[in-house]
Write a protein that holds these residues in place. Structure first.
Motif, mmCIF file in Angstrom:
data_model
loop_
_atom_site.group_PDB
_atom_site.id
_atom_site.type_symbol
_atom_site.label_atom_id
_atom_site.label_comp_id
_atom_site.label_asym_id
_atom_site.label_seq_id
_atom_site.Cartn_x
_atom_site.Cartn_y
_atom_site.Cartn_z
ATOM 1 N N LYS A 98 44.454 41.257 -32.568
ATOM 2 C CA LYS A 98 44.440 41.480 -31.122
ATOM 3 C C LYS A 98 44.063 40.191 -30.387
ATOM 4 O O LYS A 98 43.179 39.471 -30.813
ATOM 5 N N HIS A 99 44.761 39.911 -29.299
ATOM 6 C CA HIS A 99 44.548 38.736 -28.448
ATOM 7 C C HIS A 99 44.905 37.425 -29.151
ATOM 8 O O HIS A 99 44.286 36.394 -28.916
ATOM 9 N N ASN A 100 45.904 37.470 -30.032
ATOM 10 C CA ASN A 100 46.402 36.271 -30.713
ATOM 11 C C ASN A 100 47.913 36.208 -30.571
ATOM 12 O O ASN A 100 48.574 37.233 -30.444
ATOM 13 N N GLU A 101 48.437 34.987 -30.572
ATOM 14 C CA GLU A 101 49.884 34.800 -30.478
ATOM 15 C C GLU A 101 50.275 33.521 -31.196
ATOM 16 O O GLU A 101 49.430 32.795 -31.709
ATOM 17 N N ASP A 102 51.561 33.248 -31.218
ATOM 18 C CA ASP A 102 52.111 31.991 -31.742
ATOM 19 C C ASP A 102 51.680 31.702 -33.181
ATOM 20 O O ASP A 102 51.128 30.638 -33.478
ATOM 21 N N PRO A 103 51.938 32.608 -34.119
ATOM 22 C CA PRO A 103 51.482 32.365 -35.486
ATOM 23 C C PRO A 103 52.206 31.211 -36.168
ATOM 24 O O PRO A 103 53.342 30.881 -35.828
ATOM 25 N N PHE A 104 51.531 30.597 -37.108
ATOM 26 C CA PHE A 104 52.091 29.614 -38.032
ATOM 27 C C PHE A 104 51.570 30.011 -39.403
ATOM 28 O O PHE A 104 50.353 30.141 -39.588
ATOM 29 N N ILE A 105 52.458 30.249 -40.382
ATOM 30 C CA ILE A 105 51.995 30.709 -41.694
ATOM 31 C C ILE A 105 52.358 29.711 -42.787
ATOM 32 O O ILE A 105 53.337 28.977 -42.686
ATOM 33 N N TRP A 106 51.528 29.693 -43.836
ATOM 34 C CA TRP A 106 51.797 28.891 -45.017
ATOM 35 C C TRP A 106 51.044 29.464 -46.198
ATOM 36 O O TRP A 106 50.126 30.284 -46.047
ATOM 37 N N VAL A 107 51.438 29.039 -47.403
ATOM 38 C CA VAL A 107 50.786 29.427 -48.646
ATOM 39 C C VAL A 107 50.256 28.157 -49.288
ATOM 40 O O VAL A 107 50.985 27.167 -49.422
ATOM 41 N N ASP A 108 48.962 28.173 -49.667
ATOM 42 C CA ASP A 108 48.368 26.970 -50.262
ATOM 43 C C ASP A 108 48.687 26.884 -51.755
ATOM 44 O O ASP A 108 49.328 27.771 -52.326
ATOM 45 N N LYS A 109 48.205 25.813 -52.408
ATOM 46 C CA LYS A 109 48.532 25.577 -53.820
ATOM 47 C C LYS A 109 47.911 26.606 -54.760
ATOM 48 O O LYS A 109 48.317 26.717 -55.904
ATOM 49 N N ARG A 110 46.937 27.399 -54.269
ATOM 50 C CA ARG A 110 46.343 28.473 -55.079
ATOM 51 C C ARG A 110 47.004 29.815 -54.787
ATOM 52 O O ARG A 110 46.519 30.848 -55.200
ATOM 53 N N ASP A 111 48.109 29.797 -54.028
ATOM 54 C CA ASP A 111 48.895 30.974 -53.664
ATOM 55 C C ASP A 111 48.183 31.889 -52.671
ATOM 56 O O ASP A 111 48.475 33.077 -52.586
ATOM 57 N N ASN A 112 47.238 31.326 -51.896
ATOM 58 C CA ASN A 112 46.601 32.077 -50.803
ATOM 59 C C ASN A 112 47.408 31.876 -49.530
ATOM 60 O O ASN A 112 47.857 30.766 -49.242
ATOM 61 N N TRP A 113 47.563 32.941 -48.771
ATOM 62 C CA TRP A 113 48.302 32.894 -47.509
ATOM 63 C C TRP A 113 47.336 32.556 -46.375
ATOM 64 O O TRP A 113 46.166 32.959 -46.394
ATOM 65 N N HIS A 114 47.844 31.845 -45.366
ATOM 66 C CA HIS A 114 47.055 31.490 -44.189
ATOM 67 C C HIS A 114 47.918 31.653 -42.946
ATOM 68 O O HIS A 114 49.136 31.486 -43.005
ATOM 69 N N ALA A 115 47.268 31.937 -41.835
ATOM 70 C CA ALA A 115 47.939 31.977 -40.539
ATOM 71 C C ALA A 115 47.052 31.293 -39.511
ATOM 72 O O ALA A 115 45.844 31.537 -39.471
ATOM 73 N N LEU A 116 47.636 30.420 -38.722
ATOM 74 C CA LEU A 116 46.969 29.856 -37.547
ATOM 75 C C LEU A 116 47.552 30.554 -36.327
ATOM 76 O O LEU A 116 48.741 30.870 -36.297
ATOM 77 N N TYR A 117 46.711 30.780 -35.327
ATOM 78 C CA TYR A 117 47.128 31.443 -34.100
ATOM 79 C C TYR A 117 46.610 30.687 -32.885
ATOM 80 O O TYR A 117 45.596 30.005 -32.958
ATOM 81 N N HIS A 118 47.280 30.869 -31.766
ATOM 82 C CA HIS A 118 46.697 30.569 -30.469
ATOM 83 C C HIS A 118 45.951 31.837 -30.081
ATOM 84 O O HIS A 118 46.542 32.911 -30.025
ATOM 85 N N THR A 119 44.638 31.730 -29.857
ATOM 86 C CA THR A 119 43.829 32.905 -29.519
ATOM 87 C C THR A 119 43.551 32.952 -28.023
ATOM 88 O O THR A 119 43.555 31.931 -27.344
ATOM 89 N N MET A 120 43.311 34.149 -27.539
ATOM 90 C CA MET A 120 43.045 34.359 -26.116
ATOM 91 C C MET A 120 41.545 34.442 -25.850
ATOM 92 O O MET A 120 41.095 35.202 -25.021
#
Length: 180
Positions: A98-120
């Motif tokens: 909630k109150h987040n937009e513009d995601p950017f996703i990637w998977v690191d070398k240990r196969d963990n997923w990450h997302a960066l957001y613009h937060t409100m």
């Protein structure tokens, strides 16, 4: 069961950065009928090619109310067809978007997923993580509104986060769209 339908979206592509650009209509096969492409058409997909499986994932807004939902769709190729892989409407998702937009996703070398957001909120950058891309943490603060500039700092709104990675898959640079 859920009322499922097909949804279509357009991907523009070219073999060279200067074009010519072409349009390809891709489909999502099991898109819930009550999902839209985000509030007022703000779908804003974030594509990622998984480093191990080479499948294409897109994280995108899905909520009929502003800044309140995300889904991840997956395909074997950027051309599709796509299917729903995960959604913040699923109880398995766990974390809040909630109150987040513009995601950017990637998977690191240990196969963990990450997302960066613009937060409100007070910090423009948010981060969430997942072991499998289906069960996510809550979004937590990742960076603030100030950046160094010479011997001083400047403050600005930092939207649409993107990362640049080195050859080992380690993030080295953060790019944002800025606003005052």
């Amino acid at each position: 069961g859920r009322n499922l339908t097909a949804a279509n979206f357009t991907i523009h592509y070219a073999t060279h950065p200067t074009g010519p650009w072409r349009a390809h209509v891709a489909s999502i096969e099991n898109w819930p009928a009550n999902w839209d492409y985000g509030a007022v058409g703000n779908w804003n997909p974030a594509p990622m090619v998984h480093p191990t499986t080479k499948k294409v994932y897109l994280m995108a807004h899905t909520s009929p109310t502003a800044f309140d939902g995300e889904a991840i769709v997956v395909a074997d190729s950027w051309r599709g067809p796509y299917s729903v892989y995960a959604s913040s409407t699923s109880p398995d998702w766990a974390g809040s978007v909630k109150h987040n937009e513009d995601p950017f996703i990637w998977v690191d070398k240990r196969d963990n997923w990450h997302a960066l957001y613009h937060t409100m909120g007070p910090n423009p950058g948010g981060h969430a993580y997942s072991r499998d891309g289906k069960v996510w943490s809550n979004v937590s603060a990742a960076y603030g509104k100030t950046r160094p500039l010479g011997n001083t700092t400047v403050g600005y709104g930092a939207e649409r986060p993107k990362l640049l990675f080195d050859d080992n898959g380690v993030p080295t640079h953060l790019y944002n769209g800025g606003s005052k």
